[in-house]
Design a protein around this motif. Structure first.
Motif, mmCIF file in Angstrom:
data_model
loop_
_atom_site.group_PDB
_atom_site.id
_atom_site.type_symbol
_atom_site.label_atom_id
_atom_site.label_comp_id
_atom_site.label_asym_id
_atom_site.label_seq_id
_atom_site.Cartn_x
_atom_site.Cartn_y
_atom_site.Cartn_z
ATOM 1 N N GLN A 72 -1.963 -0.177 -0.576
ATOM 2 C CA GLN A 72 -0.868 -0.541 -1.475
ATOM 3 C C GLN A 72 -1.081 -0.001 -2.888
ATOM 4 N N SER A 73 -2.344 0.205 -3.269
ATOM 5 C CA SER A 73 -2.598 0.762 -4.600
ATOM 6 C C SER A 73 -2.135 2.204 -4.703
ATOM 7 N N ARG A 74 -2.095 2.907 -3.546
ATOM 8 C CA ARG A 74 -1.634 4.299 -3.550
ATOM 9 C C ARG A 74 -0.145 4.384 -3.857
ATOM 10 N N SER A 75 0.567 3.267 -3.677
ATOM 11 C CA SER A 75 1.997 3.249 -3.973
ATOM 12 C C SER A 75 2.288 2.551 -5.294
ATOM 13 N N ALA A 100 -7.077 -5.918 -7.405
ATOM 14 C CA ALA A 100 -8.437 -5.576 -7.002
ATOM 15 C C ALA A 100 -9.188 -6.883 -6.777
ATOM 16 N N VAL A 101 -10.375 -6.768 -6.211
ATOM 17 C CA VAL A 101 -11.241 -7.927 -6.001
ATOM 18 C C VAL A 101 -12.624 -7.580 -6.534
ATOM 19 N N LEU A 102 -13.223 -8.521 -7.237
ATOM 20 C CA LEU A 102 -14.578 -8.344 -7.752
ATOM 21 C C LEU A 102 -15.481 -9.430 -7.186
ATOM 22 N N LEU A 147 -15.862 -2.300 -13.842
ATOM 23 C CA LEU A 147 -14.864 -3.108 -13.147
ATOM 24 C C LEU A 147 -14.105 -2.268 -12.128
ATOM 25 N N PRO A 148 -13.739 -2.856 -10.996
ATOM 26 C CA PRO A 148 -13.046 -2.074 -9.965
ATOM 27 C C PRO A 148 -11.621 -1.726 -10.378
ATOM 28 N N PRO A 149 -11.183 -0.505 -10.100
ATOM 29 C CA PRO A 149 -9.776 -0.153 -10.326
ATOM 30 C C PRO A 149 -8.895 -0.770 -9.251
ATOM 31 N N ASP A 150 -7.596 -0.627 -9.395
ATOM 32 C CA ASP A 150 -6.665 -1.161 -8.406
ATOM 33 C C ASP A 150 -6.989 -0.616 -7.013
ATOM 34 N N GLY A 151 -6.916 -1.516 -6.027
ATOM 35 C CA GLY A 151 -7.130 -1.125 -4.651
ATOM 36 C C GLY A 151 -8.574 -1.150 -4.193
ATOM 37 N N GLN A 210 -0.236 -5.744 1.134
ATOM 38 C CA GLN A 210 0.721 -5.382 2.166
ATOM 39 C C GLN A 210 0.717 -3.875 2.382
ATOM 40 N N TRP A 211 1.018 -3.475 3.626
ATOM 41 C CA TRP A 211 1.162 -2.060 3.884
ATOM 42 C C TRP A 211 2.351 -1.524 3.087
ATOM 43 N N PRO A 212 2.188 -0.412 2.381
ATOM 44 C CA PRO A 212 3.315 0.125 1.611
ATOM 45 C C PRO A 212 4.391 0.668 2.543
ATOM 46 N N PRO A 213 5.650 0.509 2.174
ATOM 47 C CA PRO A 213 6.736 1.032 3.021
ATOM 48 C C PRO A 213 6.772 2.556 2.971
ATOM 49 N N ALA A 214 7.370 3.136 3.965
ATOM 50 C CA ALA A 214 7.513 4.596 4.004
ATOM 51 C C ALA A 214 8.377 5.074 2.847
ATOM 52 N N THR A 215 8.021 6.192 2.296
ATOM 53 C CA THR A 215 8.802 6.806 1.209
ATOM 54 C C THR A 215 9.657 7.948 1.741
#
Length: 291
Positions: free
Chosen positions: A69-72, A77-79, A131-135, A273-278
């Protein structure tokens, strides 16, 4: 707690839900925690190993969803912060729990003694950079808490400065959490006798020599002081934004399943969540068949 579609929560793991049992709340006393105990899990080592293996897929899917989801453009993120006395089992958690997920979705940092450059900045400077980036699942093997633990016990900083750092840590972690990072802080709690046993094993096995540090024996002389320092950390910095969980860790197998379930719960709270198709899926299917 809302769960991602198709993924059970921590309470779905054979009824084992350590979050409520292990969270540090008002009135918590570290001395009351039995390091040999296995709160919430009445079965033994073999059943624990089976549970760990059976939950790997769930942890892996949640991590992949977070990354995907971060790719979209979705933030989150989780630490995972791991603290323990020497030989407490942090490395085992990294290998046996974090090792189940795709390494491209993990940022691991083992904090050592600060460098000259790091000492030239505030104590949170080097932590901010890691710190972790998004995703991403960030894993801190030791952390900024060393700056209130060993500094208090060994007098590396004035006590007044150490006292100020608790509030600074709470403010820092509140900002990190507000930015979208779920913080999970775990103390792996072992007994002094168990530590001695693990250190002896490192001396008895040539394949463990590399893990042995003579300084660990020196630190044992300050065991009670460290327990007091941990008590202060737990009662002053366990917040709603960044709660502490104390995991009895004399039994390595229990510590691993407990941290695994805590991490699954933290990821599920992010609800990736799984990102929707673009693109037009049906059109692409027709194009593929015609190619």
């Amino acid at each position: 707690m809302k769960r991602p579609n198709g993924v059970a929560g921590a309470e779905g793991a054979a009824g084992f839900d350590p979050a409520g049992l292990l969270r540090v709340r008002e009135g918590f006393q570290l001395a009351d925690v039995d390091p040999n105990s296995t709160p919430g899990f009445d079965a033994g080592k073999d059943e624990g190993a089976q549970l760990l293996a059976s939950e790997d897929d769930q942890l892996s899917e949640l991590q992949e969803r977070l990354f995907a989801q971060s790719r979209s453009g979705v933030t989150g993120a989780v630490l995972l912060v791991l603290q323990a006395m020497d030989t407490g089992g942090k490395g085992g958690i990294v290998r046996h729990v974090i090792g189940a997920v795709d390494p491209q979705g993990v940022k691991h940092k083992a904090f050592k003694a600060p460098t000259e450059e790091e000492r030239a900045h505030g104590f949170l400077w080097r932590v901010q950079k890691e710190l972790p980036p998004d995703g991403i699942i960030g894993v801190f093997d030791r952390s900024h808490y060393e700056d209130v633990l060993i500094h208090r016990v060994r007098g590396l900083s004035p006590l007044a400065e150490v006292e100020q750092r608790y509030a600074m840590i709470n403010e820092f972690e509140a900002k990190v959490a507000a930015s979208g990072t779920r913080i999970l802080k775990v103390m792996l709690h072992i007994s002094k006798d168990e530590q001695k046993k693990r250190l002896r094993e490192r001396l008895d096995r040539p394949d463990k020599y590399w893990k042995y540090n003579p300084g660990d024996v020196d630190e044992r002389a300050f065991w009670d002081e460290y327990q007091h320092a941990y008590q202060l950390v737990l009662e002053r910095t366990s917040t709603d934004a960044a709660p502490w969980y104390v995991v009895p860790a004399n039994r390595k197998w229990y510590a691993r399943i407990a941290v695994q379930q805590l991490l699954i719960g933290a990821l599920a709270a992010v609800d990736p969540q799984w990102p929707p198709a673009t693109f037009d899926v049906e059109l692409e299917k027709r194009r593929l068949e015609a190619s």
